[in-house]
Every structure is written in C-alpha cells, then in structure tokens.
Write an enzyme that holds these catalytic residues in place. Sequence first.
Site, PDB file in Angstrom:
ATOM      1  N   LYS A   1       5.418  74.116  37.134  1.00 55.11           N
ATOM      2  CA  LYS A   1       6.424  74.707  38.025  1.00 55.11           C
ATOM      3  C   LYS A   1       6.448  76.213  37.785  1.00 55.11           C
ATOM      4  CE  LYS A   1      11.086  73.345  39.479  1.00 55.11           C
ATOM      5  NZ  LYS A   1      12.315  72.712  38.992  1.00 55.11           N
TER       6      LYS A   1
HETATM    7  C1  E4P Z   1      14.694  72.216  41.491  1.00 52.85           C
HETATM    8  O1  E4P Z   1      13.608  71.856  41.091  1.00 52.85           O
HETATM    9  C2  E4P Z   1      15.791  72.608  40.622  1.00 52.85           C
HETATM   10  O2  E4P Z   1      15.605  71.969  39.381  1.00 52.85           O
HETATM   11  C3  E4P Z   1      17.144  72.174  41.102  1.00 52.85           C
HETATM   12  O3  E4P Z   1      17.063  71.376  42.262  1.00 52.85           O
HETATM   13  C4  E4P Z   1      18.161  73.246  41.165  1.00 52.85           C
HETATM   14  O4  E4P Z   1      19.375  72.684  41.568  1.00 52.85           O
HETATM   15  P1  E4P Z   1      20.791  73.392  41.344  1.00 52.85           P
HETATM   16  O5  E4P Z   1      20.940  74.477  42.374  1.00 52.85           O
HETATM   17  O6  E4P Z   1      21.791  72.303  41.543  1.00 52.85           O
HETATM   18  O7  E4P Z   1      20.789  73.960  39.943  1.00 52.85           O
END
Ligand code: E4P
Length: 219
Positions: free
Chosen positions: A87
């Site tokens: 990622k």
């Molecule tokens: C995506 O991969 C992130 O881990 C996640 O969806 C972020 O979500 P949040 O805005 O609830 O922290």
Amino acid sequence: MKFFIDTANLSQIKEAHDMGVLDGVTTNPSLMAKEGITGHDNIINHYKAICEITDGDVSAEVIATTFDEIVTEGEALAKLHKRIVVKVPMIKDGVKAIKYFTSKGIKTNCTLVFSAGQALLAAKAGATYVSPFIGRLDDISTDGLTLIEDIRTIYDNYGYTTQILAASVRHSMHIVECAKLGADVVTAPLSVIAGLLKHPLTDNGLAQFLADYAKAAAK
Ligand code: E4P
C-alpha cells in the site's frame, strides 16, 4: 463486488472470514497502532498472522515517503507472503514506486486518494487497486460517492484494469451505493459489513415464523 475488512484486529478478521464473505483485508498504520502493534518485528508478524486467516489480498502500508525507501520497504513487505499487496500513498514518489512495483509483478494499493485526477495517475502507473476515501470526503462536505462514480467512468472510458477499492466506508448504505456505482471492492469495518444483515421486517418475520411453529408443535 469484493468485500475487504478494514482492520488489523485478528478476531474481527476471523469473524468476517467465518461468515464466508471476506475477500481480503486492508490495514494502515493507524489501524495497526489501534491494536497496539508496534515495533518492526511485531508489525511483520502481525501481517503474517493476517495472511494466514484470509484467502485474499492483504494491504500492508509503507511508512517510507521517498522512492528508494518505498521500494526497499515495499519489496520486503511483498516477500512476507504471497497475499501481501504493498500500500503506497498518492505522492509523486509513490506513483513512481507503483510503476516500479508493477514492472516487478508486485501488487499495489494506491492509498489516500481524494480526486479523480489522483485515481487517473494511479491507473496510469499500473496500480492493482486505487483507494478513494469516501467517508473522509463526506466529512468535509464533499460527496465521496461522486468520486467513485467519476473514477468508474474514467477507468471504463480507457479500459484501465486498476480495481476501485472504496475506502473510508462509514455505514452500510455506503456499501450498497458503491455496489450500485460499480466499485470493484469495498473495504469496511466489521460493524459496517454486519450492518447489511439488519432489517426489522426480517427480525419480526423470523420471530413470527418461530412462534407459529412452536404453537403448531404444541397442539
Ligand atoms: C483504507 O484503506 C483505509 O485503511 C481506511 O479505509 C481509512 O478509513 P477512515 O477514514 O475511517 O480512517
């Protein structure tokens, strides 16, 4: 549409897997910290433990922000398990690194995407997944779902194979709307996935069926 769970909590990952609906896992440094996973070795072991629960892709986020460091960290993460997807944040060196990983056959998830232009760059670099954060856009009075719709249109116009992974999903209707708009994947907390089960008419109907069955059996 694939369902990923957005957590580093092993018991929640297992619960979603056992429900039979889990296609993968996304994590990020904040989610790892929330579970109290700190220190390089613990983080690495935790990724391995997640990979042992699910049959699908597991996103592991790099901390590095420069090209050389992203490549070094990402290659090490990719070697941990065949299910690891690296990622990478949507920054200039991140896009360059995605292009590099793609050329080496390493899967990537381009994260922190908030605009269609950023999603276009991720696709051009060959990202396996692009993660538009719809909830965080909603938080600042911008329609996150419109972004999913725009990315779907752009990718379909040109046949980009990058999968749209709707992230920052806050409620069950986000999942339904993403499915209507053609997102390839949605990642959400367990509570949001489980929220899809709920309907009062289901609960009432089941209670009635069970009561009628018991009444008839007692005769
Ligand atoms: C995506 O991969 C992130 O881990 C996640 O969806 C972020 O979500 P949040 O805005 O609830 O922290």
